[in-house]
Design a protein around this motif. Sequence first.
Motif, PDB file in Angstrom:
ATOM      1  N   ALA A 132       3.300  32.373 -17.594  1.00 25.91           N
ATOM      2  CA  ALA A 132       4.698  32.311 -17.172  1.00 25.91           C
ATOM      3  C   ALA A 132       5.229  30.929 -17.534  1.00 25.91           C
ATOM      4  N   ARG A 133       6.317  30.887 -18.282  1.00 27.27           N
ATOM      5  CA  ARG A 133       6.944  29.627 -18.686  1.00 27.27           C
ATOM      6  C   ARG A 133       8.366  29.563 -18.131  1.00 27.27           C
ATOM      7  N   VAL A 134       8.893  28.353 -18.038  1.00 30.45           N
ATOM      8  CA  VAL A 134      10.220  28.156 -17.450  1.00 30.45           C
ATOM      9  C   VAL A 134      11.132  27.436 -18.436  1.00 30.45           C
ATOM     10  N   VAL A 135      12.253  28.057 -18.743  1.00 33.38           N
ATOM     11  CA  VAL A 135      13.323  27.442 -19.523  1.00 33.38           C
ATOM     12  C   VAL A 135      14.234  26.800 -18.483  1.00 33.38           C
ATOM     13  N   LEU A 136      13.911  25.553 -18.127  1.00 33.87           N
ATOM     14  CA  LEU A 136      14.613  24.864 -17.047  1.00 33.87           C
ATOM     15  C   LEU A 136      15.772  24.059 -17.616  1.00 33.87           C
ATOM     16  N   LEU A 137      16.974  24.385 -17.138  1.00 30.79           N
ATOM     17  CA  LEU A 137      18.193  23.724 -17.604  1.00 30.79           C
ATOM     18  C   LEU A 137      18.797  22.895 -16.475  1.00 30.79           C
ATOM     19  N   ASP A 138      19.352  21.737 -16.832  1.00 31.22           N
ATOM     20  CA  ASP A 138      20.026  20.902 -15.843  1.00 31.22           C
ATOM     21  C   ASP A 138      21.538  21.185 -15.897  1.00 31.22           C
ATOM     22  N   PRO A 139      22.349  20.526 -15.065  1.00 30.63           N
ATOM     23  CA  PRO A 139      23.800  20.810 -15.064  1.00 30.63           C
ATOM     24  C   PRO A 139      24.485  20.548 -16.403  1.00 30.63           C
ATOM     25  N   ASP A 140      23.864  19.730 -17.275  1.00 31.00           N
ATOM     26  CA  ASP A 140      24.438  19.452 -18.596  1.00 31.00           C
ATOM     27  C   ASP A 140      23.849  20.350 -19.683  1.00 31.00           C
ATOM     28  N   ASP A 141      23.177  21.424 -19.287  1.00 31.89           N
ATOM     29  CA  ASP A 141      22.544  22.379 -20.212  1.00 31.89           C
ATOM     30  C   ASP A 141      21.435  21.760 -21.062  1.00 31.89           C
ATOM     31  N   ARG A 142      20.825  20.680 -20.556  1.00 31.33           N
ATOM     32  CA  ARG A 142      19.651  20.132 -21.228  1.00 31.33           C
ATOM     33  C   ARG A 142      18.424  20.910 -20.762  1.00 31.33           C
ATOM     34  N   ILE A 143      17.432  21.041 -21.643  1.00 32.35           N
ATOM     35  CA  ILE A 143      16.199  21.752 -21.335  1.00 32.35           C
ATOM     36  C   ILE A 143      15.072  20.740 -21.117  1.00 32.35           C
ATOM     37  N   LEU A 144      14.237  21.006 -20.133  1.00 36.10           N
ATOM     38  CA  LEU A 144      13.107  20.122 -19.848  1.00 36.10           C
ATOM     39  C   LEU A 144      11.892  20.566 -20.654  1.00 36.10           C
ATOM     40  N   LEU A 145      11.315  19.637 -21.411  1.00 35.01           N
ATOM     41  CA  LEU A 145      10.109  19.909 -22.191  1.00 35.01           C
ATOM     42  C   LEU A 145       9.038  18.884 -21.869  1.00 35.01           C
ATOM     43  N   LEU A 146       7.795  19.335 -21.926  1.00 31.52           N
ATOM     44  CA  LEU A 146       6.645  18.463 -21.761  1.00 31.52           C
ATOM     45  C   LEU A 146       6.130  18.062 -23.133  1.00 31.52           C
ATOM     46  N   GLY A 183       6.738  18.377 -10.313  1.00 27.48           N
ATOM     47  CA  GLY A 183       7.045  18.026  -8.935  1.00 27.48           C
ATOM     48  C   GLY A 183       8.265  18.741  -8.382  1.00 27.48           C
ATOM     49  N   LEU A 184       8.953  19.532  -9.214  1.00 26.92           N
ATOM     50  CA  LEU A 184      10.156  20.231  -8.761  1.00 26.92           C
ATOM     51  C   LEU A 184       9.789  21.476  -7.958  1.00 26.92           C
ATOM     52  N   THR A 185      10.397  21.586  -6.774  1.00 29.19           N
ATOM     53  CA  THR A 185      10.237  22.778  -5.940  1.00 29.19           C
ATOM     54  C   THR A 185      11.624  23.288  -5.568  1.00 29.19           C
ATOM     55  N   GLY A 186      11.667  24.458  -4.986  1.00 27.74           N
ATOM     56  CA  GLY A 186      12.956  25.012  -4.577  1.00 27.74           C
ATOM     57  C   GLY A 186      13.811  25.476  -5.733  1.00 27.74           C
ATOM     58  N   VAL A 187      13.209  25.682  -6.897  1.00 31.53           N
ATOM     59  CA  VAL A 187      13.950  26.159  -8.069  1.00 31.53           C
ATOM     60  C   VAL A 187      13.998  27.681  -8.007  1.00 31.53           C
ATOM     61  N   GLU A 188      15.184  28.240  -8.200  1.00 33.28           N
ATOM     62  CA  GLU A 188      15.322  29.696  -8.240  1.00 33.28           C
ATOM     63  C   GLU A 188      15.194  30.176  -9.670  1.00 33.28           C
ATOM     64  N   LEU A 189      14.291  31.125  -9.863  1.00 36.20           N
ATOM     65  CA  LEU A 189      14.118  31.683 -11.204  1.00 36.20           C
ATOM     66  C   LEU A 189      15.189  32.716 -11.484  1.00 36.20           C
ATOM     67  N   ARG A 234      17.661  27.024 -13.371  1.00 38.37           N
ATOM     68  CA  ARG A 234      18.542  25.852 -13.395  1.00 38.37           C
ATOM     69  C   ARG A 234      18.196  24.954 -12.222  1.00 38.37           C
ATOM     70  N   THR A 235      18.444  23.666 -12.429  1.00 32.77           N
ATOM     71  CA  THR A 235      18.234  22.693 -11.356  1.00 32.77           C
ATOM     72  C   THR A 235      19.318  21.633 -11.416  1.00 32.77           C
ATOM     73  N   ARG A 236      19.616  21.054 -10.264  1.00 32.89           N
ATOM     74  CA  ARG A 236      20.513  19.899 -10.203  1.00 32.89           C
ATOM     75  C   ARG A 236      19.709  18.609 -10.209  1.00 32.89           C
ATOM     76  N   HIS A 237      18.391  18.727 -10.026  1.00 29.71           N
ATOM     77  CA  HIS A 237      17.518  17.557  -9.938  1.00 29.71           C
ATOM     78  C   HIS A 237      17.066  17.146 -11.343  1.00 29.71           C
ATOM     79  N   THR A 238      17.579  16.043 -11.829  1.00 32.09           N
ATOM     80  CA  THR A 238      17.237  15.609 -13.181  1.00 32.09           C
ATOM     81  C   THR A 238      16.226  14.469 -13.201  1.00 32.09           C
TER      82      THR A 238
END
Length: 178
Positions: A20-34, A73-79, A107-111
């Motif tokens: 399971a992978r997550v396409v996590l976007l912030d409020p500016d539509d940036r994607i988080l990558l490792l 470390g991000l929790t409380g993210v809704e898929l 999506r997350t507001r925590h950047t």
Amino acid sequence: MVPGGEGAPELPPGEVRRVARVVLLDPDDRILLLHGYEPGDPSRTWWFTPGGGVEGDETLELAALRELAEETGLTGVELGPVVWRRLCSFPFDGRRWNQDESYYLARTRHTAVALGADLTELEKRSVAGLRWWTSAELSAARETVYPTRLAELLRTLLDDGPPSEPVVLSPEIVWGSG
């Protein structure tokens, strides 16, 4: 929908790991990558979405949330929905990994993010960091990013919204040694 289909390359023999992978976007539509690397050869690097293998009787959704928390470390993210599916096979850390991957939109507001404290031993030996990427930065990147075509996939996702059914990506099979 099953990735692959008639005429598609088949995975090499071996167990197929559900991921399971997550396409996590912030409020500016940036994607988080490792930022990952081969433990035996740190010069071989790439960028990838957070996520990992399903453990025990866990659902894909729970695996996605657990992996996101462990790695960032991000929790409380809704898929949101699964937007992409992909079969892949690659050498890494001296073995072959065959995976059936589901990519969840979230999506997350925590950047403010940092590598999580709960990384596995293998992750501690193979993950260098993480960062937010804009669609334009991804399009201009000269570095290896997985899944292949992520810049195009992200742009379509941002322009058109989530698909009604997950898009089945072409299988990616990387040969060679890990």
